[in-house]
Design a protein around this motif. Sequence first.
Motif, PDB file in Angstrom:
ATOM      1  N   LEU A 193       0.832  -1.214   0.000  1.00 51.54           N
ATOM      2  CA  LEU A 193       0.000   0.000   0.000  1.00 51.54           C
ATOM      3  C   LEU A 193       0.865   1.263   0.000  1.00 51.54           C
ATOM      4  CD1 LEU A 193      -2.800  -0.981   2.541  1.00 51.54           C
ATOM      5  CD2 LEU A 193      -3.069  -0.586   0.091  1.00 51.54           C
ATOM      6  N   ILE A 194       1.907   1.259   0.807  1.00 45.23           N
ATOM      7  CA  ILE A 194       2.802   2.424   0.871  1.00 45.23           C
ATOM      8  C   ILE A 194       3.486   2.617  -0.480  1.00 45.23           C
ATOM      9  CG2 ILE A 194       4.932   3.323   1.906  1.00 45.23           C
ATOM     10  CD1 ILE A 194       3.995   1.955   4.558  1.00 45.23           C
ATOM     11  N   GLN A 195       3.939   1.513  -1.073  1.00 46.14           N
ATOM     12  CA  GLN A 195       4.597   1.599  -2.375  1.00 46.14           C
ATOM     13  C   GLN A 195       3.625   2.102  -3.448  1.00 46.14           C
ATOM     14  OE1 GLN A 195       6.500  -2.043  -3.630  1.00 46.14           O
ATOM     15  NE2 GLN A 195       7.215  -1.176  -5.557  1.00 46.14           N
ATOM     16  N   ALA A 196       2.400   1.616  -3.434  1.00 43.75           N
ATOM     17  CA  ALA A 196       1.400   2.042  -4.417  1.00 43.75           C
ATOM     18  C   ALA A 196       1.054   3.517  -4.256  1.00 43.75           C
ATOM     19  CB  ALA A 196       0.144   1.186  -4.291  1.00 43.75           C
ATOM     20  N   THR A 197       1.010   3.980  -3.011  1.00 41.83           N
ATOM     21  CA  THR A 197       0.705   5.380  -2.732  1.00 41.83           C
ATOM     22  C   THR A 197       1.894   6.276  -3.059  1.00 41.83           C
ATOM     23  OG1 THR A 197      -0.742   4.669  -0.931  1.00 41.83           O
ATOM     24  CG2 THR A 197      -0.104   6.973  -0.925  1.00 41.83           C
ATOM     25  N   ASP A 200      20.306  11.024  18.407  1.00 42.76           N
ATOM     26  CA  ASP A 200      19.884  10.675  17.055  1.00 42.76           C
ATOM     27  C   ASP A 200      18.968   9.450  17.018  1.00 42.76           C
ATOM     28  OD1 ASP A 200      19.933  11.391  14.395  1.00 42.76           O
ATOM     29  OD2 ASP A 200      21.629  10.096  13.906  1.00 42.76           O
ATOM     30  N   GLU A 201      18.276   9.165  18.112  1.00 40.85           N
ATOM     31  CA  GLU A 201      17.374   8.015  18.169  1.00 40.85           C
ATOM     32  C   GLU A 201      16.029   8.427  18.738  1.00 40.85           C
ATOM     33  OE1 GLU A 201      19.304   4.956  20.469  1.00 40.85           O
ATOM     34  OE2 GLU A 201      20.227   4.116  18.686  1.00 40.85           O
ATOM     35  N   TYR A 202      14.983   7.747  18.250  1.00 45.58           N
ATOM     36  CA  TYR A 202      13.623   8.063  18.654  1.00 45.58           C
ATOM     37  C   TYR A 202      12.880   6.771  18.957  1.00 45.58           C
ATOM     38  CZ  TYR A 202      14.861  12.510  16.562  1.00 45.58           C
ATOM     39  OH  TYR A 202      15.478  13.683  16.271  1.00 45.58           O
ATOM     40  N   LYS A 203      11.989   6.844  19.939  1.00 47.88           N
ATOM     41  CA  LYS A 203      11.150   5.700  20.299  1.00 47.88           C
ATOM     42  C   LYS A 203       9.784   5.901  19.652  1.00 47.88           C
ATOM     43  CE  LYS A 203      10.335   5.301  24.648  1.00 47.88           C
ATOM     44  NZ  LYS A 203      10.147   4.968  26.056  1.00 47.88           N
ATOM     45  N   ILE A 204       9.288   4.875  18.999  1.00 43.08           N
ATOM     46  CA  ILE A 204       7.998   4.962  18.319  1.00 43.08           C
ATOM     47  C   ILE A 204       6.873   4.889  19.348  1.00 43.08           C
ATOM     48  CG2 ILE A 204       6.471   3.926  16.607  1.00 43.08           C
ATOM     49  CD1 ILE A 204       9.003   2.686  15.319  1.00 43.08           C
ATOM     50  N   ILE A 205       5.949   5.829  19.264  1.00 38.39           N
ATOM     51  CA  ILE A 205       4.739   5.800  20.085  1.00 38.39           C
ATOM     52  C   ILE A 205       3.611   5.186  19.256  1.00 38.39           C
ATOM     53  CG2 ILE A 205       3.010   7.193  21.296  1.00 38.39           C
ATOM     54  CD1 ILE A 205       5.274   9.239  21.857  1.00 38.39           C
ATOM     55  N   ALA A 206       3.476   5.646  18.028  1.00 39.13           N
ATOM     56  CA  ALA A 206       2.465   5.116  17.108  1.00 39.13           C
ATOM     57  C   ALA A 206       3.062   5.075  15.709  1.00 39.13           C
ATOM     58  CB  ALA A 206       1.221   5.995  17.122  1.00 39.13           C
ATOM     59  N   GLY A 207       2.879   3.950  15.025  1.00 34.81           N
ATOM     60  CA  GLY A 207       3.379   3.801  13.670  1.00 34.81           C
ATOM     61  C   GLY A 207       4.391   2.674  13.511  1.00 34.81           C
ATOM     62  N   HIS A 208       4.373   1.734  14.433  1.00 34.53           N
ATOM     63  CA  HIS A 208       5.329   0.622  14.401  1.00 34.53           C
ATOM     64  C   HIS A 208       5.272  -0.155  13.086  1.00 34.53           C
ATOM     65  CE1 HIS A 208       4.954   1.456  18.689  1.00 34.53           C
ATOM     66  NE2 HIS A 208       6.161   0.924  18.821  1.00 34.53           N
ATOM     67  N   LYS A 209       4.074  -0.460  12.644  1.00 36.37           N
ATOM     68  CA  LYS A 209       3.930  -1.279  11.429  1.00 36.37           C
ATOM     69  C   LYS A 209       4.368  -0.508  10.187  1.00 36.37           C
ATOM     70  CE  LYS A 209       0.309  -4.012  13.508  1.00 36.37           C
ATOM     71  NZ  LYS A 209      -1.118  -4.296  13.566  1.00 36.37           N
ATOM     72  N   HIS A 210       4.125   0.803  10.176  1.00 37.65           N
ATOM     73  CA  HIS A 210       4.587   1.610   9.052  1.00 37.65           C
ATOM     74  C   HIS A 210       6.112   1.586   8.975  1.00 37.65           C
ATOM     75  CE1 HIS A 210       0.463   3.073   9.153  1.00 37.65           C
ATOM     76  NE2 HIS A 210       0.671   3.553   7.938  1.00 37.65           N
ATOM     77  N   CYS A 211       6.757   1.655  10.124  1.00 38.35           N
ATOM     78  CA  CYS A 211       8.215   1.603  10.162  1.00 38.35           C
ATOM     79  C   CYS A 211       8.718   0.247   9.659  1.00 38.35           C
ATOM     80  CB  CYS A 211       8.713   1.869  11.578  1.00 38.35           C
ATOM     81  SG  CYS A 211      10.510   1.975  11.698  1.00 38.35           S
ATOM     82  N   GLN A 212       8.082  -0.824  10.098  1.00 29.74           N
ATOM     83  CA  GLN A 212       8.474  -2.161   9.642  1.00 29.74           C
ATOM     84  C   GLN A 212       8.266  -2.316   8.137  1.00 29.74           C
ATOM     85  OE1 GLN A 212       6.144  -4.861  12.017  1.00 29.74           O
ATOM     86  NE2 GLN A 212       7.274  -4.415  13.896  1.00 29.74           N
ATOM     87  N   ALA A 213       7.166  -1.753   7.626  1.00 23.89           N
ATOM     88  CA  ALA A 213       6.877  -1.840   6.194  1.00 23.89           C
ATOM     89  C   ALA A 213       7.919  -1.074   5.381  1.00 23.89           C
ATOM     90  CB  ALA A 213       5.470  -1.309   5.909  1.00 23.89           C
ATOM     91  N   CYS A 214       8.322   0.099   5.857  1.00 25.81           N
ATOM     92  CA  CYS A 214       9.344   0.881   5.150  1.00 25.81           C
ATOM     93  C   CYS A 214      10.697   0.186   5.204  1.00 25.81           C
ATOM     94  CB  CYS A 214       9.415   2.294   5.711  1.00 25.81           C
ATOM     95  SG  CYS A 214       8.009   3.297   5.182  1.00 25.81           S
ATOM     96  N   LYS A 215      10.996  -0.444   6.318  1.00 27.88           N
ATOM     97  CA  LYS A 215      12.235  -1.211   6.428  1.00 27.88           C
ATOM     98  C   LYS A 215      12.236  -2.331   5.388  1.00 27.88           C
ATOM     99  CE  LYS A 215      15.001  -3.904   9.662  1.00 27.88           C
ATOM    100  NZ  LYS A 215      15.161  -4.414  11.019  1.00 27.88           N
ATOM    101  N   LEU A 216      11.115  -3.016   5.224  1.00 28.16           N
ATOM    102  CA  LEU A 216      10.980  -4.065   4.229  1.00 28.16           C
ATOM    103  C   LEU A 216      11.163  -3.493   2.822  1.00 28.16           C
ATOM    104  CD1 LEU A 216       8.428  -6.911   4.139  1.00 28.16           C
ATOM    105  CD2 LEU A 216       8.668  -5.460   2.149  1.00 28.16           C
ATOM    106  N   LEU A 217      10.543  -2.339   2.547  1.00 26.26           N
ATOM    107  CA  LEU A 217      10.659  -1.720   1.224  1.00 26.26           C
ATOM    108  C   LEU A 217      12.102  -1.384   0.882  1.00 26.26           C
ATOM    109  CD1 LEU A 217       7.547   0.655   1.276  1.00 26.26           C
ATOM    110  CD2 LEU A 217       7.916  -1.285  -0.269  1.00 26.26           C
TER     111      LEU A 217
END
Length: 130
Positions: free
Chosen positions: A54-58, A73-90
């Motif tokens: 979906l991210i790639q199509a968009t 230089d580091e941040y802890k995710i509060i919301a958006g874990h799956k989006h981060c995992q999806a971008c890592k995969l991409l």
Amino acid sequence: MAKLGNIFNKEEIKKEEQHPRRIIKWIHYSKLKENVEQYCPARDKEEIESLADLIQATGEVIENLSVSKLDTDEYKIIAGHKHCQACKLLVEERGLKEFAFLPCIVNNVSAVQESFRVMASNGYHTKKNV
């Protein structure tokens, strides 16, 4: 409601000035760390692959991640874990480097507020004891 006499008074505060601005910061996925309080991980790799499709199509991540600063230089995710995992995969599996940076809003909140936001972002999921 504004008083008639204050219509031209420059001291009246505009609504948009009452709310803090949310500044989007583009952060590399490798700088985003999982939150140990996240209780709704992806069910399987297929779920992350579907989100990556979906991210790639968009052509972009259309939802900002909510993060808090951990270190310089580091941040802890509060919301958006799956989006981060999806971008890592991409990036790592499909070689699409244009998805390496994610739009994030950096929150300066207490630990209690952060925990509540994690729960609120997963409000439609049932917490399971693992």
